[in-house]
Design a protein around this motif. Structure first.
Motif, PDB file in Angstrom:
ATOM      1  N   UNK A  41       0.974  -0.752  -0.090  1.00 28.92           N
ATOM      2  CA  UNK A  41       0.444  -0.357   0.182  1.00 28.92           C
ATOM      3  C   UNK A  41       1.282   1.607   0.094  1.00 28.92           C
ATOM      4  N   UNK A  42       2.172   1.099   0.990  1.00 28.31           N
ATOM      5  CA  UNK A  42       2.961   2.358   1.044  1.00 28.31           C
ATOM      6  C   UNK A  42       3.212   2.887  -0.330  1.00 28.31           C
ATOM      7  N   UNK A  43       4.028   0.960  -1.368  1.00 28.54           N
ATOM      8  CA  UNK A  43       4.776   1.591  -2.409  1.00 28.54           C
ATOM      9  C   UNK A  43       4.114   1.940  -3.146  1.00 28.54           C
ATOM     10  N   UNK A  44       2.296   1.528  -3.767  1.00 28.49           N
ATOM     11  CA  UNK A  44       1.549   2.176  -4.098  1.00 28.49           C
ATOM     12  C   UNK A  44       0.859   3.488  -4.501  1.00 28.49           C
ATOM     13  N   UNK A  45       1.356   3.896  -3.418  1.00 23.45           N
ATOM     14  CA  UNK A  45       0.836   5.391  -2.976  1.00 23.45           C
ATOM     15  C   UNK A  45       2.003   6.675  -2.985  1.00 23.45           C
ATOM     16  N   UNK A  51       9.257   5.266  -7.092  1.00 29.11           N
ATOM     17  CA  UNK A  51       9.394   4.178  -6.325  1.00 29.11           C
ATOM     18  C   UNK A  51      10.546   3.884  -6.567  1.00 29.11           C
ATOM     19  N   UNK A  52      11.949   4.816  -5.800  1.00 26.21           N
ATOM     20  CA  UNK A  52      13.090   4.093  -5.859  1.00 26.21           C
ATOM     21  C   UNK A  52      13.129   2.782  -5.672  1.00 26.21           C
ATOM     22  N   UNK A  53      14.619   2.399  -6.684  1.00 32.25           N
ATOM     23  CA  UNK A  53      15.147   0.834  -7.072  1.00 32.25           C
ATOM     24  C   UNK A  53      15.518   0.122  -5.462  1.00 32.25           C
ATOM     25  N   UNK A  54      15.954   0.894  -4.492  1.00 37.36           N
ATOM     26  CA  UNK A  54      16.819   0.096  -3.444  1.00 37.36           C
ATOM     27  C   UNK A  54      15.988   0.172  -1.940  1.00 37.36           C
ATOM     28  N   UNK A  55      15.293  -0.594  -1.364  1.00 32.43           N
ATOM     29  CA  UNK A  55      14.650  -0.228  -0.257  1.00 32.43           C
ATOM     30  C   UNK A  55      15.019   0.669   1.053  1.00 32.43           C
ATOM     31  N   UNK A  56      16.041   0.487   0.937  1.00 33.94           N
ATOM     32  CA  UNK A  56      16.614   2.231   2.211  1.00 33.94           C
ATOM     33  C   UNK A  56      16.474   2.838   1.339  1.00 33.94           C
ATOM     34  N   UNK A 112      10.220   7.804   2.220  1.00 30.29           N
ATOM     35  CA  UNK A 112       8.681   7.576   2.410  1.00 30.29           C
ATOM     36  C   UNK A 112       8.964   8.723   4.366  1.00 30.29           C
ATOM     37  N   UNK A 113      10.117   8.568   4.906  1.00 26.59           N
ATOM     38  CA  UNK A 113      10.347   9.158   5.906  1.00 26.59           C
ATOM     39  C   UNK A 113      10.338  10.643   5.762  1.00 26.59           C
ATOM     40  N   UNK A 114      10.563  11.162   4.607  1.00 29.79           N
ATOM     41  CA  UNK A 114      10.767  12.581   4.461  1.00 29.79           C
ATOM     42  C   UNK A 114       9.579  13.202   4.405  1.00 29.79           C
ATOM     43  N   UNK A 115       8.060  12.382   3.454  1.00 27.49           N
ATOM     44  CA  UNK A 115       6.483  12.893   3.511  1.00 27.49           C
ATOM     45  C   UNK A 115       6.079  12.693   4.722  1.00 27.49           C
TER      46      UNK A 115
END
Length: 95
Positions: A8-12, A20-25, A31-34
């Motif tokens: 859900x977070x990736x989709x949003x 979406x950035x390629x690397x999970x980190x 995400x946390x910036x937003x």
């Protein structure tokens, strides 16, 4: 607040913020910036399974609700009381 909500977070993020950035980190940082406060209730339950919740059942929302209902300082209720008794939320079934 999500429950087992990575997809859900990736989709949003993909639909409303940017690719979406390629690397999970990198995704986590972006995400946390937003959204600096994000909680996944399944992750919290899984991490606190022995230390916090003394949880013996599953990690789905219905099992967590049953476990937490006995806590005197917490008020736990379904968001949608119209759900048929015994049914559980099946988030992500359409992902």
């Amino acid at each position: 607040v999500v429950h087992n909500g990575l997809f859900d977070l990736l989709h949003l993020y993909d639909k409303f913020i940017a690719d979406v950035p390629q690397d999970i980190q990198d995704f986590g940082k972006a995400w946390l910036e937003q959204f600096p406060l994000t909680f996944d209730t399944r992750f919290v339950a899984q991490e606190g399974r022995l230390q916090v919740f003394k949880h013996l059942g599953g990690l789905n929302l219905d099992a967590l609700r049953s476990q937490l209902r006995g806590q005197s300082k917490l008020k736990v209720q379904r968001c949608d009381e119209s759900t048929a008794p015994g049914s559980t939320h099946s988030g992500g079934y359409d992902a």
